[in-house]
Design an enzyme around this catalytic site. Structure first.
Site, PDB file in Angstrom:
ATOM      1  N   ARG A 119       0.938  -1.125  -0.260  1.00  0.00           N
ATOM      2  CA  ARG A 119       0.318  -0.209  -0.185  1.00  0.00           C
ATOM      3  C   ARG A 119       1.054   1.214  -0.180  1.00  0.00           C
ATOM      4  O   ARG A 119       0.071   2.028  -0.363  1.00  0.00           O
ATOM      5  CB  ARG A 119      -1.043   0.045   1.442  1.00  0.00           C
ATOM      6  N   TYR A 153     -15.726  17.346 -15.685  1.00  0.00           N
ATOM      7  CA  TYR A 153     -16.360  15.697 -15.675  1.00  0.00           C
ATOM      8  C   TYR A 153     -17.861  15.991 -14.299  1.00  0.00           C
ATOM      9  O   TYR A 153     -17.061  16.587 -12.676  1.00  0.00           O
ATOM     10  CB  TYR A 153     -14.568  14.736 -15.258  1.00  0.00           C
ATOM     11  N   ASP A 171      -6.736  19.589 -13.462  1.00  0.00           N
ATOM     12  CA  ASP A 171      -7.524  18.108 -14.529  1.00  0.00           C
ATOM     13  C   ASP A 171      -6.576  18.303 -15.827  1.00  0.00           C
ATOM     14  O   ASP A 171      -7.569  18.390 -16.661  1.00  0.00           O
ATOM     15  CB  ASP A 171      -8.638  17.846 -14.445  1.00  0.00           C
ATOM     16  N   LYS A 221      -7.727   7.096 -19.808  1.00  0.00           N
ATOM     17  CA  LYS A 221      -8.461   7.443 -21.008  1.00  0.00           C
ATOM     18  C   LYS A 221      -6.858   7.159 -21.576  1.00  0.00           C
ATOM     19  O   LYS A 221      -6.237   6.851 -21.863  1.00  0.00           O
ATOM     20  CB  LYS A 221      -8.918   9.326 -20.454  1.00  0.00           C
TER      21      LYS A 221
HETATM   22  C1  LIG Z   1     -12.995   9.894 -16.439  1.00  0.00           C
HETATM   23  C2  LIG Z   1     -12.604  11.124 -15.193  1.00  0.00           C
HETATM   24  C3  LIG Z   1     -11.926  11.279 -14.643  1.00  0.00           C
HETATM   25  C4  LIG Z   1     -12.304  10.238 -13.651  1.00  0.00           C
HETATM   26  O1  LIG Z   1     -11.638   9.121 -13.685  1.00  0.00           O
HETATM   27  P1  LIG Z   1     -11.842   7.528 -13.520  1.00  0.00           P
HETATM   28  O2  LIG Z   1     -10.435   6.999 -13.877  1.00  0.00           O
HETATM   29  O3  LIG Z   1     -13.149   6.974 -14.339  1.00  0.00           O
HETATM   30  O4  LIG Z   1     -11.836   7.418 -12.016  1.00  0.00           O
HETATM   31  C5  LIG Z   1     -11.297  12.374 -13.771  1.00  0.00           C
HETATM   32  N1  LIG Z   1     -11.833  14.046 -14.979  1.00  0.00           N
HETATM   33  C6  LIG Z   1     -11.512  13.289 -16.358  1.00  0.00           C
HETATM   34  C7  LIG Z   1     -11.930  14.513 -16.972  1.00  0.00           C
HETATM   35  C8  LIG Z   1     -12.081  12.692 -16.798  1.00  0.00           C
HETATM   36  O5  LIG Z   1     -12.149  12.339 -17.756  1.00  0.00           O
END
Ligand SMILES: *Cc1c(COP(=O)(O)O)cnc(C)c1O
Length: 379
Positions: free
Chosen positions: A47, A99, A173, A198
């Site tokens: 962890r 998001y 982000d 992504k």
């Molecule tokens: C998908 C996404 C998230 C969340 O991520 P997960 O891996 O699905 O928890 C956060 N920000 C953006 C811009 C995203 O496309």
């Protein structure tokens, strides 16, 4: 070294035990100690740290131009861990088209713990300045944002925050752009956050998240929280993301090439009312996008003139574009945000146009992609 080289090698050396060129998947929870409190190679418990995760974390730090990186089980786990630096009464300003899951975490979950949120149009510096209070600890930006692909000037926001008496941290982000297109830390951000599910993973086969930064104290605080809360990325998933990142530059170039051609195709369609694409001349922040991003990326949104029913019809009629949530994989996806990913924003100020369609343009043959859209728009 340059980005393409770092994407393949950063954080990864041949295994000292056996010369394995690819970082092995270290499926172990615990590690030998030579004496009490004397772990043989610095690892105690997975962890806290695992060699496969460490390779990924070091790679992420180099790609974003940071001094440290942390990998989490998902983008949301990464986001949640950043917010755990705050305490009851603290205030956060977030973009008004973040998001959907980020909005849900902030508005529905973290409010219950006494955190306060203001959702503002961060593309407008005045709007953002007005939203700041003496209690503001974090400004949370998404650029390009999801699903409207609006662009915020990261450098301008970073500079404005440094002037503000409460000196909030700037978290960006960077999921849609990836460090290949945009490096927020170099533009003055304090933290970069990713959903590695992504583009970084890139093959729609893994869920993961990351936080990267420069400041060592901030890094230590977040590593403490990562270990204390435990939303870590496992070794197999860390390996998959490491493998995905190796081809990130070639994939992103191809995503852009295909997206550019699709935008040109959509421009000519009478059934399409409006296109959202960062490098498109109709985009209100095209100039900023071109200044802070290497290319326009692979995400396109557009509005159907005939509204929601038409959008749903198109999304259900594509054959090559798969109707699915998520984005950033090698395969093309299509979705209707108002009915799918952004359902939780319904009735709020973040609600999106019902006729909006979002494309995650993959790296298939572009003529095949355009032929598919053509037949779906006709339907
Ligand atoms: C998908 C996404 C998230 C969340 O991520 P997960 O891996 O699905 O928890 C956060 N920000 C953006 C811009 C995203 O496309």
């Amino acid at each position: 070294m340059k980005f393409e080289t770092l994407a393949i090698h950063a954080g990864q050396e041949a295994d000292p035990n056996n010369g394995a060129v690819m970082t092995p998947v270290y499926l172990t929870s615990t590690y030998l100690q030579d004496g009490i409190g004397k772990p043989r190679q610095g690892y105690e418990y997975s962890r806290t740290l695992n060699p496969t995760r460490k390779a990924l974390q070091d790679c992420l730090a180099e790609l974003e131009g940071g001094n440290w990186g942390l990998a989490f089980a998902s983008g949301m786990a990464a986001t949640d861990t950043v917010l755990r630096m705050l305490k009851s009464g603290d205030h956060v300003v977030a973009g008004n088209d973040v998001y959907g899951g980020t909005f849900r975490l902030f508005d529905k979950v973290l409010r219950r713990f006494g955190l306060d949120f203001t959702f503002a149009d961060t593309t407008d510096p005045e709007n953002l300045a007005e939203a700041l209070t003496p209690a503001t600890k974090i400004v949370w930006l998404e650029t390009p944002s999801n699903p409207l692909l609006s662009v915020t000037d990261i450098r301008a926001v970073a500079e404005a925050l440094k002037q503000h008496p409460s000196k909030p941290l700037l978290a960006v982000d960077n999921t849609f752009a990836t460090p290949y297109l945009q490096r927020p830390l170099e533009l003055g951000a304090d933290l970069v956050v990713h959903s590695m599910t992504k583009y970084l993973g890139g093959h729609s086969d893994v869920v993961g998240g990351a936080v990267i930064g420069k400041d060592k104290e901030l890094g230590a605080q977040l590593a403490y929280l990562q270990n204390a809360i435990g939303g870590i990325q496992g070794p197999m998933d860390s390996f998959l993301v490491l493998r995905g990142i190796k081809t990130l530059p070639v994939r992103m170039d191809r995503h852009f090439e295909n997206a550019t051609r699709i935008v040109q195709f959509l421009e000519k369609q009478k059934s399409v009312e409006r296109i959202f694409y960062p490098f498109h001349e109709s985009h209100p922040q095209q100039k900023i996008a071109k200044a802070q991003m290497k290319n326009g990326g692979g995400m396109i949104s557009f509005v159907m003139k005939a509204g929601k029913d038409a959008a749903i019809k198109v999304a259900e009629a594509t054959k090559l574009f798969t109707l699915a949530e998520s984005l950033g994989g090698v395969e093309s996806l299509i979705e209707v945000p108002a009915a799918m990913t952004h359902l939780s924003t319904q009735g709020s100020t973040l609600e999106v146009a019902p006729g909006l369609i979002r494309l995650s343009v993959g790296i298939e043959n572009m003529e095949d992609l355009i032929a598919d859209l053509e037949q779906a728009l006709k339907a």
